[in-house]
Design a protein around this motif. Structure first.
Motif, PDB file in Angstrom:
ATOM      1  N   ARG A 126       0.671  -0.762   0.276  1.00  0.00           N
ATOM      2  CA  ARG A 126      -0.264   0.072  -0.081  1.00  0.00           C
ATOM      3  C   ARG A 126       0.912   1.608  -0.420  1.00  0.00           C
ATOM      4  O   ARG A 126       2.025   1.251   0.526  1.00  0.00           O
ATOM      5  N   ILE A 127       0.360   2.523  -0.726  1.00  0.00           N
ATOM      6  CA  ILE A 127       1.609   3.208  -0.545  1.00  0.00           C
ATOM      7  C   ILE A 127       0.242   4.366  -0.269  1.00  0.00           C
ATOM      8  O   ILE A 127      -0.385   5.405  -1.137  1.00  0.00           O
ATOM      9  N   THR A 128       0.978   5.179   0.165  1.00  0.00           N
ATOM     10  CA  THR A 128       0.443   6.360   0.350  1.00  0.00           C
ATOM     11  C   THR A 128       1.083   7.644  -0.375  1.00  0.00           C
ATOM     12  O   THR A 128       3.049   8.103   0.413  1.00  0.00           O
ATOM     13  N   VAL A 129       1.121   8.828  -1.258  1.00  0.00           N
ATOM     14  CA  VAL A 129       1.907  10.123  -1.891  1.00  0.00           C
ATOM     15  C   VAL A 129       1.091  10.871  -1.562  1.00  0.00           C
ATOM     16  O   VAL A 129      -0.490  11.722  -1.239  1.00  0.00           O
ATOM     17  N   LEU A 130       1.851  11.584  -0.869  1.00  0.00           N
ATOM     18  CA  LEU A 130       1.582  13.284  -0.360  1.00  0.00           C
ATOM     19  C   LEU A 130       1.961  14.545  -0.744  1.00  0.00           C
ATOM     20  O   LEU A 130       3.433  14.223  -2.158  1.00  0.00           O
ATOM     21  N   SER A 131       1.511  15.414  -1.190  1.00  0.00           N
ATOM     22  CA  SER A 131       1.641  15.854  -1.784  1.00  0.00           C
ATOM     23  C   SER A 131       0.858  17.296  -1.295  1.00  0.00           C
ATOM     24  O   SER A 131       0.080  17.609  -0.621  1.00  0.00           O
ATOM     25  N   THR A 132       0.700  18.780  -2.564  1.00  0.00           N
ATOM     26  CA  THR A 132       0.545  19.774  -1.717  1.00  0.00           C
ATOM     27  C   THR A 132      -0.823  19.569  -2.453  1.00  0.00           C
ATOM     28  O   THR A 132      -2.119  20.463  -1.725  1.00  0.00           O
ATOM     29  N   THR A 133      -1.346  18.729  -3.155  1.00  0.00           N
ATOM     30  CA  THR A 133      -2.713  18.937  -3.649  1.00  0.00           C
ATOM     31  C   THR A 133      -2.864  17.201  -2.492  1.00  0.00           C
ATOM     32  O   THR A 133      -3.036  16.809  -1.767  1.00  0.00           O
ATOM     33  N   GLN A 134      -4.773  16.806  -3.105  1.00  0.00           N
ATOM     34  CA  GLN A 134      -5.039  15.846  -2.626  1.00  0.00           C
ATOM     35  C   GLN A 134      -3.945  14.597  -2.647  1.00  0.00           C
ATOM     36  O   GLN A 134      -3.138  14.218  -3.647  1.00  0.00           O
ATOM     37  N   PRO A 135      -3.911  13.612  -1.496  1.00  0.00           N
ATOM     38  CA  PRO A 135      -2.563  12.629  -1.378  1.00  0.00           C
ATOM     39  C   PRO A 135      -3.236  11.275  -2.296  1.00  0.00           C
ATOM     40  O   PRO A 135      -4.237  11.784  -1.940  1.00  0.00           O
ATOM     41  N   GLY A 136      -2.529  11.411  -2.569  1.00  0.00           N
ATOM     42  CA  GLY A 136      -3.247   9.302  -3.458  1.00  0.00           C
ATOM     43  C   GLY A 136      -2.678   8.304  -2.277  1.00  0.00           C
ATOM     44  O   GLY A 136      -1.631   8.356  -1.924  1.00  0.00           O
ATOM     45  N   ARG A 137      -3.742   7.632  -2.431  1.00  0.00           N
ATOM     46  CA  ARG A 137      -3.407   6.005  -1.268  1.00  0.00           C
ATOM     47  C   ARG A 137      -3.871   4.822  -2.642  1.00  0.00           C
ATOM     48  O   ARG A 137      -4.915   5.190  -3.262  1.00  0.00           O
TER      49      ARG A 137
END
Length: 75
Positions: A39-50
């Protein structure tokens, strides 16, 4: 990290996963993350991806945040 260090880390992560240990891995090398993580969570200044690797690779917000748009990349 060089390729040998990445291979060593990947092996270590897999051994720990086989023991039922959950890990939090913070890494910018997406090739390593895609191979090592369920499982991956990507953090950014927009909506995170999971999600799973395939979901992350096809998430437009993640691609935009980390790779830019195709048009910008060509400019």
């Amino acid at each position: 990290m060089n390729p040998a260090e990445c291979d060593h880390l990947l092996g270590l992560i897999r051994r720990l996963q086989q023991q039922g240990i959950t890990l939090l891995v913070i890494e910018h090398r997406m090739d390593l993350i895609m191979e090592a993580c369920d499982r991956i969570t990507v953090l950014s200044t927009t909506q995170p991806g999971r999600g799973h690797a395939r979901e992350i690779q096809t998430n437009a917000a993640v691609v935009e945040a980390y790779l830019g748009t195709y048009e910008r990349a060509r400019a």
